[in-house]
Scaffold this motif. Structure first.
Motif, PDB file in Angstrom:
ATOM      1  N   UNK A  93       0.802  -0.932   0.077  1.00 27.75           N
ATOM      2  CA  UNK A  93      -0.185   0.167   0.068  1.00 27.75           C
ATOM      3  C   UNK A  93       0.809   1.108   0.022  1.00 27.75           C
ATOM      4  N   UNK A  94       0.336   2.263  -0.858  1.00 26.26           N
ATOM      5  CA  UNK A  94       1.386   3.546  -0.751  1.00 26.26           C
ATOM      6  C   UNK A  94       0.854   4.162   0.487  1.00 26.26           C
ATOM      7  N   UNK A  95      -0.205   3.912   1.306  1.00 27.03           N
ATOM      8  CA  UNK A  95      -0.295   4.700   2.663  1.00 27.03           C
ATOM      9  C   UNK A  95      -1.676   3.820   3.106  1.00 27.03           C
ATOM     10  N   UNK A  96      -1.531   4.133   4.637  1.00 26.38           N
ATOM     11  CA  UNK A  96      -2.481   3.270   5.519  1.00 26.38           C
ATOM     12  C   UNK A  96      -3.771   3.992   5.142  1.00 26.38           C
ATOM     13  N   UNK A  97      -4.555   3.810   4.369  1.00 26.01           N
ATOM     14  CA  UNK A  97      -5.913   4.452   4.246  1.00 26.01           C
ATOM     15  C   UNK A  97      -6.937   3.876   4.734  1.00 26.01           C
ATOM     16  N   UNK A  98      -7.354   3.954   5.958  1.00 30.27           N
ATOM     17  CA  UNK A  98      -8.443   2.928   6.718  1.00 30.27           C
ATOM     18  C   UNK A  98      -9.642   2.788   5.755  1.00 30.27           C
ATOM     19  N   UNK A  99     -10.098   3.863   4.992  1.00 34.18           N
ATOM     20  CA  UNK A  99     -11.428   3.839   4.571  1.00 34.18           C
ATOM     21  C   UNK A  99     -11.169   2.795   3.148  1.00 34.18           C
ATOM     22  N   UNK A 100      -9.941   3.068   2.545  1.00 36.31           N
ATOM     23  CA  UNK A 100      -9.561   2.278   1.184  1.00 36.31           C
ATOM     24  C   UNK A 100      -9.448   0.723   1.966  1.00 36.31           C
ATOM     25  N   UNK A 101      -9.008   0.496   2.912  1.00 34.14           N
ATOM     26  CA  UNK A 101      -8.898  -0.924   3.538  1.00 34.14           C
ATOM     27  C   UNK A 101     -10.259  -1.558   3.881  1.00 34.14           C
ATOM     28  N   UNK A 102     -10.827  -0.604   4.455  1.00 36.43           N
ATOM     29  CA  UNK A 102     -12.225  -1.189   4.891  1.00 36.43           C
ATOM     30  C   UNK A 102     -13.144  -1.605   3.530  1.00 36.43           C
ATOM     31  N   UNK A 103     -12.942  -0.886   2.440  1.00 34.32           N
ATOM     32  CA  UNK A 103     -13.747  -1.107   1.264  1.00 34.32           C
ATOM     33  C   UNK A 103     -13.051  -2.243   0.738  1.00 34.32           C
ATOM     34  N   UNK A 104     -11.798  -2.414   0.713  1.00 35.83           N
ATOM     35  CA  UNK A 104     -11.156  -3.579   0.052  1.00 35.83           C
ATOM     36  C   UNK A 104     -11.505  -4.670   0.700  1.00 35.83           C
ATOM     37  N   UNK A 105     -11.400  -4.592   2.173  1.00 36.27           N
ATOM     38  CA  UNK A 105     -11.808  -5.868   2.976  1.00 36.27           C
ATOM     39  C   UNK A 105     -13.010  -6.482   2.835  1.00 36.27           C
ATOM     40  N   UNK A 106     -13.970  -5.534   2.633  1.00 36.03           N
ATOM     41  CA  UNK A 106     -15.450  -5.844   2.402  1.00 36.03           C
ATOM     42  C   UNK A 106     -15.767  -6.480   1.015  1.00 36.03           C
ATOM     43  N   UNK A 107     -14.962  -6.052   0.154  1.00 31.83           N
ATOM     44  CA  UNK A 107     -15.111  -6.767  -1.420  1.00 31.83           C
ATOM     45  C   UNK A 107     -14.686  -8.097  -1.105  1.00 31.83           C
TER      46      UNK A 107
END
Length: 322
Positions: A93-107
């Motif tokens: 990851x280029x950065x620890x973006x929690x919203x990005x990770x939340x959506x990625x994890x959900x998918x």
């Protein structure tokens, strides 16, 4: 900023802990997972890396990126006739973006639940966005579908329709316009390709060879030819096309996409003549969507013919780093 271990626990470990999986003696959180292979089965293992800007647009919806990453790996299991068991994830990851990770994890976990596969470990690190998934499945001992079993006289079949992956890329890159309903269909095929696991289960006792079409039909079928020491002829007019691709009214472009565009994740498999009646019955019953597109012949190359005349490809398939 959350640590690596906090990210793993928040977005991956906690979710997987709520989904206990068969055969997982020890999952996420230790140095290794401990897994019990089902009795009498062989382990099929595949690994693929998807890089932002190469395999998917960097600004795509993280849920769709996750779906594409896992589904394309599941397609490899389908190609081998394997039933899904477990997977690991390495995420850069280029950065620890929690919203990005939340959506990625959900998918990711939505897809995992749909196909009954469990996350058992992985790694996170900092750098340009990339996703590496190792998928594991089980096959009956010595019954995996391989590339080296095709014989002269075998028929060549593909599942469903070809050319959608390349057409979707054209839609994403805006080099081709599609009606809204066709664009939606193509984008779904790109981000949510269907791993043909059900089809694989139907044909794995009959097919002499198989693989999934990721780099283009001609390039991938050539792998079967190389492994089996045979040639192949494709009857281009028999290639199945989706309504979205047909709607362009550009048959030449459609065939180019279907033969060399890649990203379709359909199965290409070979069958001996004596098994064709069984396949025809499955097709007639609506259990299998497959089309005969050619035949295995002497030689060592894949040739394409359109109504008996040579059909020239503008390219033979997807190549990395071109």
């Amino acid at each position: 900023m959350p640590s690596e271990f906090q990210l793993i626990q928040q977005f991956f470990q906690r979710e997987q802990a709520e989904q206990p999986a068969e055969g997982v003696l020890l999952g996420i959180g230790d140095d290794c997972a401990l897994l019990q292979i089902p009795a009498g089965k062989q382990l099929a293992v595949s690994v693929d890396t998807l890089v932002a800007g190469v395999h998917f647009p960097a600004d795509a919806d993280p849920e769709l990126i996750a779906q594409r990453a896992l589904r394309t790996n599941l397609s490899d299991l389908a190609a081998m006739g394997a039933d899904p068991l477990w997977f690991t994830l390495a995420l850069t990851l280029p950065e620890a973006n929690e919203e990005w990770l939340r959506r990625f994890s959900r998918g990711l976990f939505s897809c995992a639940r749909d196909y009954g596969i469990a996350l058992v470990g992985g790694d996170t690190t900092s750098g340009p966005l990339s996703i590496t998934i190792q998928a594991m499945g089980a096959t009956q001992a010595h019954q995996a579908m391989r590339r080296d079993g095709a014989n002269i006289g075998d028929f060549i079949l593909v599942t469903n329709a070809l050319g959608d992956g390349a057409a979707a890329l054209a839609a994403i890159q805006q080099t081709q316009s599609f009606a809204p309903e066709h664009r939606d269909y193509l984008l779904s095929r790109f981000y949510r390709p269907t791993p043909r696991l059900q089809e694989s289960a139907l044909i794995r006792d009959m097919a002499t060879s198989a693989l999934d079409i990721s780099d283009g039909l001609v390039a991938d079928l050539q792998h079967i030819c190389d492994a089996s020491d045979v040639g192949a002829v494709i009857d281009v007019e028999n290639i199945p096309l989706s309504p979205a691709v047909k709607a362009l009214n550009n048959t030449s472009q459609a065939y180019q996409w279907a033969l060399s565009g890649g990203d379709d994740y359909e199965l290409c498999f070979t069958l001996p003549p004596e098994k064709m009646a069984d396949i025809a019955m499955l097709i007639a019953q609506g259990k299998l969507n497959a089309t005969v597109i050619g035949e295995i012949i002497p030689g060592n190359q894949v040739v394409c013919e359109l109504e008996g005349e040579p059909f020239v490809l503008t390219k033979t398939g997807y190549q990395h780093f071109e």
